[in-house]
Design a protein around this motif. Structure first.
Motif, mmCIF file in Angstrom:
data_model
loop_
_atom_site.group_PDB
_atom_site.id
_atom_site.type_symbol
_atom_site.label_atom_id
_atom_site.label_comp_id
_atom_site.label_asym_id
_atom_site.label_seq_id
_atom_site.Cartn_x
_atom_site.Cartn_y
_atom_site.Cartn_z
ATOM 1 N N GLY A 17 0.817 -1.209 0.000
ATOM 2 C CA GLY A 17 0.000 0.000 0.000
ATOM 3 C C GLY A 17 0.847 1.253 0.000
ATOM 4 O O GLY A 17 0.551 2.220 -0.718
ATOM 5 N N TYR A 18 1.913 1.226 0.787
ATOM 6 C CA TYR A 18 2.827 2.379 0.817
ATOM 7 C C TYR A 18 3.522 2.547 -0.529
ATOM 8 O O TYR A 18 3.704 3.672 -1.003
ATOM 9 C CB TYR A 18 3.863 2.193 1.918
ATOM 10 C CG TYR A 18 4.824 3.347 2.042
ATOM 11 C CD1 TYR A 18 4.414 4.555 2.603
ATOM 12 C CD2 TYR A 18 6.138 3.249 1.586
ATOM 13 C CE1 TYR A 18 5.289 5.628 2.712
ATOM 14 C CE2 TYR A 18 7.019 4.311 1.693
ATOM 15 C CZ TYR A 18 6.588 5.490 2.251
ATOM 16 O OH TYR A 18 7.461 6.559 2.350
ATOM 17 N N LEU A 313 -5.540 -2.754 9.271
ATOM 18 C CA LEU A 313 -5.700 -2.791 7.818
ATOM 19 C C LEU A 313 -7.163 -2.627 7.434
ATOM 20 O O LEU A 313 -7.496 -1.910 6.481
ATOM 21 C CB LEU A 313 -5.156 -4.118 7.281
ATOM 22 C CG LEU A 313 -5.015 -4.253 5.769
ATOM 23 C CD1 LEU A 313 -4.019 -3.237 5.227
ATOM 24 C CD2 LEU A 313 -4.585 -5.667 5.403
ATOM 25 N N LEU A 314 -8.040 -3.279 8.199
ATOM 26 C CA LEU A 314 -9.475 -3.162 7.930
ATOM 27 C C LEU A 314 -9.998 -1.758 8.202
ATOM 28 O O LEU A 314 -11.008 -1.345 7.638
ATOM 29 C CB LEU A 314 -10.243 -4.179 8.781
ATOM 30 C CG LEU A 314 -10.005 -5.655 8.447
ATOM 31 C CD1 LEU A 314 -10.763 -6.547 9.415
ATOM 32 C CD2 LEU A 314 -10.390 -5.968 7.007
ATOM 33 N N LEU A 315 -9.308 -1.027 9.065
ATOM 34 C CA LEU A 315 -9.698 0.356 9.337
ATOM 35 C C LEU A 315 -9.100 1.315 8.320
ATOM 36 O O LEU A 315 -9.769 2.248 7.858
ATOM 37 C CB LEU A 315 -9.242 0.748 10.746
ATOM 38 C CG LEU A 315 -9.515 2.200 11.183
ATOM 39 C CD1 LEU A 315 -11.016 2.463 11.261
ATOM 40 C CD2 LEU A 315 -8.852 2.476 12.529
ATOM 41 N N LEU A 316 -7.859 1.060 7.935
ATOM 42 C CA LEU A 316 -7.151 1.978 7.053
ATOM 43 C C LEU A 316 -7.690 1.953 5.629
ATOM 44 O O LEU A 316 -7.848 3.004 4.997
ATOM 45 C CB LEU A 316 -5.653 1.634 7.053
ATOM 46 C CG LEU A 316 -4.733 2.566 6.262
ATOM 47 C CD1 LEU A 316 -4.822 3.993 6.786
ATOM 48 C CD2 LEU A 316 -3.290 2.063 6.334
ATOM 49 N N VAL A 317 -7.979 0.770 5.122
ATOM 50 C CA VAL A 317 -8.443 0.654 3.737
ATOM 51 C C VAL A 317 -9.781 1.374 3.518
ATOM 52 O O VAL A 317 -9.917 2.163 2.575
ATOM 53 C CB VAL A 317 -8.519 -0.823 3.309
ATOM 54 C CG1 VAL A 317 -9.204 -0.958 1.944
ATOM 55 C CG2 VAL A 317 -7.120 -1.426 3.249
ATOM 56 N N PRO A 318 -10.793 1.155 4.384
ATOM 57 C CA PRO A 318 -12.048 1.920 4.203
ATOM 58 C C PRO A 318 -11.851 3.424 4.371
ATOM 59 O O PRO A 318 -12.500 4.212 3.682
ATOM 60 C CB PRO A 318 -12.966 1.365 5.300
ATOM 61 C CG PRO A 318 -12.427 0.018 5.598
ATOM 62 C CD PRO A 318 -10.947 0.135 5.425
ATOM 63 N N ALA A 319 -10.943 3.822 5.290
ATOM 64 C CA ALA A 319 -10.683 5.249 5.478
ATOM 65 C C ALA A 319 -10.074 5.853 4.217
ATOM 66 O O ALA A 319 -10.439 6.964 3.801
ATOM 67 C CB ALA A 319 -9.753 5.462 6.672
ATOM 68 N N LEU A 320 -9.151 5.118 3.606
ATOM 69 C CA LEU A 320 -8.542 5.594 2.368
ATOM 70 C C LEU A 320 -9.576 5.639 1.246
ATOM 71 O O LEU A 320 -9.606 6.586 0.452
ATOM 72 C CB LEU A 320 -7.375 4.679 1.980
ATOM 73 C CG LEU A 320 -6.544 5.107 0.770
ATOM 74 C CD1 LEU A 320 -5.890 6.460 1.014
ATOM 75 C CD2 LEU A 320 -5.486 4.058 0.456
ATOM 76 N N TYR A 321 -10.439 4.635 1.200
ATOM 77 C CA TYR A 321 -11.499 4.616 0.186
ATOM 78 C C TYR A 321 -12.434 5.813 0.360
ATOM 79 O O TYR A 321 -12.842 6.442 -0.624
ATOM 80 C CB TYR A 321 -12.282 3.310 0.287
ATOM 81 C CG TYR A 321 -13.500 3.261 -0.603
ATOM 82 C CD1 TYR A 321 -13.386 3.028 -1.968
ATOM 83 C CD2 TYR A 321 -14.776 3.457 -0.074
ATOM 84 C CE1 TYR A 321 -14.501 2.992 -2.791
ATOM 85 C CE2 TYR A 321 -15.898 3.425 -0.890
ATOM 86 C CZ TYR A 321 -15.756 3.192 -2.245
ATOM 87 O OH TYR A 321 -16.862 3.162 -3.061
#
Length: 343
Positions: A17-18, A313-321
């Motif tokens: 991701g980075y 990861l489950l928190l970061l991905v939706p936040a990025l979306y």
């Protein structure tokens, strides 16, 4: 799958991701400076600014997760890499500080300064170049453990052919990924001035990217025969798939169509190459001193870390979306009709 394998897979996902997010950011900074230097900034820099404004703060979140996780899962990495990466890590921190200062100065009205744009663009290439030394060191041959401690042969790293191929690949990949994304972004914004310019960048940087990839394989054979043999032993298909994704992506750009799908192909290209590299590098994190089977923290702590980082990861991905939906891919914002609220 054992707990250490699951742990390294989660951490490698954070680093992927980075790789994507930071490459877009770093490359955009360089293109912003290059456009200003060649007096074409009126064609592209507003588009770049609309991308950078809401995203630059979150770029390093993926890297922080990985860094904390790798030390937590495999404590020996701090001992061995702490010595080897003292200078590169210090350089990266300085460059990140300089890069961050661009925004601070921009907020005080210096945004049009060519000097600040140069610093911003240069650091965007020097940071991934410095970080890439980790991949070279991990192949072995640069760190020796003696009775008096760990000795790092920095001169050997500096004069090593394989090391420079990795640095070259890191730089050109940043520019290639960024150009491909900016092409998609310009097309979505219906920016008829920016699209032809960025399309040329995307096609241009695709060539050195694939050449540098070949040079890395060529250098790997002499630098780390164990890794090279692991790739040939039934794992070559990762990189064959990566090459197919590359061909499809560049074909779309050449045919002037499906720029969004082309960028997805780029993500697939680097996904296969990145995870193929990681898989064939196992079980070693640092050859021959650190492997995931013998250097992992105790099992209870490892399980706790896996749970925490999966939740992260489950928190970061939706936040990025959500960030992408609210700003980058909002029709009004991408076309410059709405501000992100930042300078």
């Amino acid at each position: 799958m054992q707990i250490q394998e699951l742990g390294i897979a989660v951490l490698w996902t954070f680093l992927y991701g980075y790789l994507i997010v930071a490459s877009i950011d770093f490359g955009a900074g360089f293109f912003a400076f290059y456009s200003k230097y060649t007096k074409r900034d009126q064609m592209i820099n507003r588009l770049i600014a609309r991308y950078l404004s809401p995203t630059w703060e979150v770029t390093n979140v993926f890297f922080v997760f990985f860094f904390v996780g790798i030390v937590g899962f495999f404590p020996d990495t701090a001992y061995y890499y702490g010595t080897a990466l003292l200078v590169p890590a210090s350089v990266v921190l300085i460059l990140l500080a300089i890069r961050g200062s661009f925004y601070a100065f921009a907020n005080y009205g210096s945004k049009e300064s060519t000097f600040y744009m140069f610093l911003y663009g240069a650091t965007g290439l020097l940071i991934p170049a410095s970080m890439s030394t980790v991949l070279t060191v991990s192949q072995g041959g640069f760190i020796n453990e003696t009775e008096s401690g760990v000795f790092f042969d920095g001169m050997k790293l500096f004069t090593n052919f394989y090391s420079w191929t990795v640095v070259t690949l890191a730089i050109v990949s940043v520019l290639y990924i960024s150009a491909m994304f900016l092409l998609f972004y310009a097309d979505k914004a219906r920016d008829v001035q920016a699209v032809p310019l960025v399309r040329k960048w995307a096609l241009f940087w695709s060539v050195p990217t694939i050449i540098a990839s070949g040079l890395v394989f060529f250098g790997l054979k002499s630098q780390a025969a164990w890794h090279y043999e692991s790739i040939l032993a039934g794992n070559w298909w990762w990189f064959a798939a990566s090459f197919i994704f590359f061909i499809v992506a560049v074909s779309f750009v050449y045919l002037k169509r499906n720029y969004g799908l082309a960028f997805l192909m780029v993500m697939g290209q680097f996904f296969m190459a990145w995870f193929g590299y990681g898989y064939t590098h196992l079980p070693y994190i640092l050859y021959p001193y650190i492997d995931i089977n013998g250097s992992v923290v105790n099992e209870s702590m490892a399980i706790a870390l896996v749970v925490v980082f999966i939740l992260g990861l489950l928190l970061l991905v939706p936040a990025l979306y959500l960030l992408l939906r609210l700003f980058l891919f909002d029709n009004d914002y991408v076309r410059g009709k709405r501000s992100s609220g930042k300078a």
